[in-house]
Design a protein around this motif. Structure first.
Motif, short mmCIF file in Angstrom:
data_model
loop_
_atom_site.label_atom_id
_atom_site.label_comp_id
_atom_site.label_asym_id
_atom_site.label_seq_id
_atom_site.Cartn_x
_atom_site.Cartn_y
_atom_site.Cartn_z
N SER A 113 0.85 -1.19 0.00
CA SER A 113 0.00 0.00 0.00
C SER A 113 0.88 1.24 0.00
N ILE A 114 0.32 2.34 -0.47
CA ILE A 114 1.07 3.60 -0.49
C ILE A 114 1.48 4.01 0.91
N TRP A 115 0.66 3.70 1.90
CA TRP A 115 0.97 4.08 3.28
C TRP A 115 2.16 3.30 3.81
N GLN A 116 2.23 2.01 3.46
CA GLN A 116 3.38 1.21 3.92
C GLN A 116 4.66 1.71 3.27
N ARG A 117 4.57 2.07 1.99
CA ARG A 117 5.77 2.54 1.30
C ARG A 117 6.19 3.93 1.77
N LEU A 118 5.21 4.76 2.06
CA LEU A 118 5.54 6.08 2.64
C LEU A 118 6.19 5.93 4.02
N ALA A 119 5.69 4.96 4.78
CA ALA A 119 6.27 4.70 6.10
C ALA A 119 7.70 4.20 5.96
N ALA A 120 7.94 3.36 4.94
CA ALA A 120 9.30 2.86 4.70
C ALA A 120 10.23 4.01 4.35
N GLY A 121 9.76 4.92 3.49
CA GLY A 121 10.58 6.06 3.11
C GLY A 121 10.85 6.99 4.28
N ALA A 122 9.80 7.27 5.08
CA ALA A 122 9.97 8.15 6.24
C ALA A 122 10.90 7.52 7.27
N GLY A 123 10.73 6.23 7.49
CA GLY A 123 11.58 5.53 8.46
C GLY A 123 13.03 5.54 8.03
N ALA A 124 13.25 5.29 6.74
CA ALA A 124 14.62 5.30 6.23
C ALA A 124 15.25 6.68 6.39
N PHE A 125 14.45 7.71 6.12
CA PHE A 125 14.97 9.07 6.24
C PHE A 125 15.37 9.39 7.68
N VAL A 126 14.50 9.07 8.62
CA VAL A 126 14.77 9.38 10.03
C VAL A 126 16.00 8.63 10.54
N VAL A 127 16.04 7.33 10.28
CA VAL A 127 17.14 6.50 10.79
C VAL A 127 18.47 6.92 10.17
N LEU A 128 18.49 7.08 8.85
CA LEU A 128 19.75 7.42 8.20
C LEU A 128 20.17 8.87 8.46
N GLY A 140 26.19 10.93 3.59
CA GLY A 140 25.79 12.21 3.03
C GLY A 140 24.29 12.41 2.98
N GLY A 141 23.89 13.68 2.86
CA GLY A 141 22.47 13.99 2.76
C GLY A 141 21.83 13.37 1.53
N GLY A 142 22.58 13.26 0.44
CA GLY A 142 22.06 12.64 -0.76
C GLY A 142 21.74 11.18 -0.55
N ASP A 143 22.58 10.49 0.22
CA ASP A 143 22.33 9.08 0.54
C ASP A 143 21.03 8.93 1.32
N VAL A 144 20.84 9.83 2.28
CA VAL A 144 19.64 9.79 3.12
C VAL A 144 18.39 10.00 2.27
N LYS A 145 18.41 11.01 1.42
CA LYS A 145 17.25 11.31 0.57
C LYS A 145 16.99 10.18 -0.42
N MET A 146 18.06 9.62 -0.97
CA MET A 146 17.89 8.53 -1.93
C MET A 146 17.21 7.34 -1.27
N MET A 147 17.62 7.00 -0.05
CA MET A 147 17.01 5.87 0.65
C MET A 147 15.55 6.14 0.97
#
Length: 211
Positions: A113-128, A140-147
């Motif tokens: 679902s879009i919500w699960q994928r958004l959660a994955a993206g948000a989680g990756a951003f926060v952790v990285l 780098g910031g680019g790595d964080v945004k890419m993930m």
């Protein structure tokens, strides 16, 4: 499939060279901060070979036509990101926008679902982002945004797999470079290519499981 890949490679290679040159020129100021100048990212042969491999990987996997198309796009775009980051140690925001747009547009064809994928993206951003701050620039910031953007493609399990593979490969590479004295303890190197390798493995594994 080989014929399709050859035709697409012939079309995409010159277009990709212009696209990467455009991205680098748009980010000239960012490069200048590190005494870098926009220039050739790689040879035409290297670019073409990578595009060919990306397209063939996307075309040969036994999945639906939609999944093949998504795979070709994602693997092709990751190859361009890999080249720029390896050459200049930068992942620019401009180069992530198409990946973001396509990740959102591909929602009907992805199993999460879009919500699960958004959660994955948000989680990756926060952790990285936390790791980048704690590591004082090691990530780098680019790595964080890419993930974060890749979370839209891979979901929670896929982004975790990507991070694990990326950190393992990056750690091994760092140790080897230290042993060979290619880099010192305080030197930086492009970490994005290792995350991209992890993303390729995670994506291909997931696509095969969707059948």
């Amino acid at each position: 499939k080989l014929g399709i890949a050859l035709v697409l490679t012939a079309i995409l290679t010159p277009l990709s060279k212009r696209l990467m040159a455009w991205v680098l020129e748009r980010n000239r100021d960012s490069l200048a901060e590190y005494n870098l100048e926009p220039g050739p990212v790689c040879s035409s042969i290297t670019l073409a070979l990578g595009i060919m491999v990306a397209l063939l990987l996307g075309l040969v996997i036994p999945v639906s036509t939609a999944s093949k198309a998504l795979s070709c796009f994602l693997l092709y775009w990751l190859w361009l990101l890999w080249l720029i980051d390896y050459r200049f140690q930068f992942i620019f925001d401009d180069s992530l926008v198409p990946l973001l747009i396509m990740g959102l547009a591909a929602t009907p064809f992805l199993p999460f679902s879009i919500w699960q994928r958004l959660a994955a993206g948000a989680g990756a951003f926060v952790v990285l982002a936390a790791l980048a701050i704690l590591g004082r620039g090691a990530l780098g910031g680019g790595d964080v945004k890419m993930m974060a953007v890749l979370g839209l493609w891979l979901g929670v399990n896929g982004i975790i797999t990507t991070a694990c593979i990326g950190f393992i490969l990056g750690g091994v590479a760092a140790i080897i470079m230290l042993l060979l004295k290619v880099r010192g303890r305080k030197d930086f190197f492009a970490f994005g290519p290792f995350l991209i390798m992890g993303a390729v493995v995670a994506w291909l594994a997931q696509v095969l499981l969707w059948k």
